[in-house]
Design an enzyme around this catalytic site. Structure first.
Site, short mmCIF file in Angstrom:
data_model
loop_
_atom_site.label_atom_id
_atom_site.label_comp_id
_atom_site.label_asym_id
_atom_site.label_seq_id
_atom_site.Cartn_x
_atom_site.Cartn_y
_atom_site.Cartn_z
N ASN A 1 0.85 -1.21 -0.07
CA ASN A 1 -0.10 0.03 0.10
C ASN A 1 1.11 1.25 0.14
OD1 ASN A 1 -1.42 2.15 0.93
ND2 ASN A 1 -2.66 0.99 2.37
N LYS B 1 0.42 3.61 2.92
CA LYS B 1 0.86 3.28 4.21
C LYS B 1 2.33 3.26 4.19
CE LYS B 1 -0.97 -0.58 6.78
NZ LYS B 1 -1.33 -1.87 6.90
N ASP C 1 0.44 -4.21 11.43
CA ASP C 1 -1.15 -4.87 11.14
C ASP C 1 -2.01 -4.16 12.40
OD1 ASP C 1 -2.39 -6.88 9.54
OD2 ASP C 1 -3.31 -7.44 11.55
N SER C 2 -3.11 -3.65 11.74
CA SER C 2 -4.07 -2.81 12.81
C SER C 2 -5.33 -2.98 12.59
CB SER C 2 -3.55 -1.40 12.53
OG SER C 2 -3.84 -0.83 11.02
N TYR D 1 -12.28 3.28 9.82
CA TYR D 1 -13.34 3.22 10.92
C TYR D 1 -13.46 4.71 11.55
CZ TYR D 1 -13.92 -1.60 9.85
OH TYR D 1 -14.25 -2.96 9.44
N HIS E 1 -3.06 4.77 18.03
CA HIS E 1 -2.38 3.55 18.33
C HIS E 1 -0.99 3.29 17.43
CE1 HIS E 1 -5.29 3.82 15.08
NE2 HIS E 1 -4.99 2.72 14.38
N ARG E 2 -1.09 3.92 16.08
CA ARG E 2 0.12 3.58 15.29
C ARG E 2 1.39 4.44 15.81
NH1 ARG E 2 -2.85 4.41 11.31
NH2 ARG E 2 -3.42 2.19 11.10
P1 IMP Z 1 -4.43 -3.74 7.72
O1 IMP Z 1 -3.71 -2.98 6.43
O2 IMP Z 1 -4.51 -5.33 7.48
O3 IMP Z 1 -3.26 -3.36 8.75
O4 IMP Z 1 -5.71 -3.21 8.04
C1 IMP Z 1 -6.02 -2.16 8.83
C2 IMP Z 1 -7.64 -1.90 8.81
O5 IMP Z 1 -7.84 -1.70 10.25
C3 IMP Z 1 -7.63 -0.75 7.93
O6 IMP Z 1 -8.14 -0.93 6.66
C4 IMP Z 1 -8.95 -0.02 8.74
O7 IMP Z 1 -10.15 -0.65 8.59
C5 IMP Z 1 -8.66 -0.41 10.33
N1 IMP Z 1 -7.81 0.67 10.77
C6 IMP Z 1 -6.48 0.41 11.09
N2 IMP Z 1 -6.11 1.85 11.82
C7 IMP Z 1 -7.10 2.73 11.65
C8 IMP Z 1 -7.23 4.08 12.16
O8 IMP Z 1 -6.40 4.83 12.41
N3 IMP Z 1 -8.50 4.60 11.55
C9 IMP Z 1 -9.29 3.83 11.19
N4 IMP Z 1 -9.28 2.53 10.82
C10 IMP Z 1 -8.26 1.94 10.94
#
Ligand code: IMP
Length: 200
Positions: free
Chosen positions: A15, A18, A74-75, A159, A185-186
């Site tokens: 991404n 990101k 991952d978040s 979200y 959180h990040r």
């Molecule tokens: P990843 O790319 O698999 O880590 O997916 C993370 C997903 O978690 C994102 O696509 C969002 O849906 C959600 N997410 C993570 N961090 C945030 C944030 O700071 N704000 C809103 N949604 C978040």
């Protein structure tokens, strides 16, 4: 594990948004960044049940394939009354079109179906750093808060429009990015990573 200034590390994401955000956070540490996409590395499937597990899986795969140190994140959103959902499935709930309107509506509908009064939720971010030899370290950050409906604000992503962080009245979708990045959180996970990597 220790990284030195000038070292190139791989950010294990395809991404570009990101990767740019992570490169910015890593710049003060003097680290140069390449993305997994740029190096043509494969994107592993996120098969683990925890944020830390998925971050580690992505970091290990990128480190092994590139021979460089690799950082992955991952978040997601963890809703208490939904037993932690959407959790590691946060991105998947938005579908292939990455449309978070229906994903936020699903959260609201599920809370209503369960007649849940508890609106508490948190965002979690796990960062994993892996060496080419497979050694892995995890740094986790969280921000607690609660959910409000309907969604408000256009500023964030995912979200953000339903999440009100503890001690605030506006959603993450309504506050400026610099305010969000001061508490998110990040940012908290990166602060732990930066502290561990800083020369003692
Ligand atoms: P990843 O790319 O698999 O880590 O997916 C993370 C997903 O978690 C994102 O696509 C969002 O849906 C959600 N997410 C993570 N961090 C945030 C944030 O700071 N704000 C809103 N949604 C978040």
């Amino acid at each position: 594990m220790k990284l030195s200034r000038g070292q190139t590390i791989v950010v294990a994401t395809h991404n570009p948004g990101k990767c740019a955000e992570i490169a910015e956070l890593l710049a003060p540490l003097g680290l140069a960044v390449k993305s997994a996409g740029e190096l043509g590395l494969p994107e592993p499937e996120e098969t683990e049940g925890t944020f830390a597990g998925n971050a580690a899986l992505k970091a290990r795969a990128a480190a092994k394939a590139s021979g460089l140190y690799a950082l992955a994140d991952d978040s997601g959103l963890v809703v208490a009354a939904l037993g932690g959902a959407p959790g590691v499935h946060s991105a998947r709930w938005a579908g292939p079109g990455k449309d978070f309107g229906p994903a936020m509506a699903r959260v609201e509908r599920m809370l209503k179906e369960r007649d849940a009064r508890d609106r508490s939720a948190k965002f979690v971010c796990a960062l994993a750093l892996s060496s080419p030899g497979g050694e892995t370290e995890i740094f986790e950050g969280e921000i607690e808060g609660h959910l409000e409906f309907p969604p408000r604000g256009q500023k964030g992503f995912g979200y953000d429009p339903i999440f009100v962080p503890q001690g605030m009245t506006r959603t993450f979708g309504e506050i400026d990015p610099h305010e969000k990045h001061a508490v998110s959180h990040r940012a908290r996970a990166f602060a732990k990573f930066a502290a561990a990597m800083a020369p003692k």
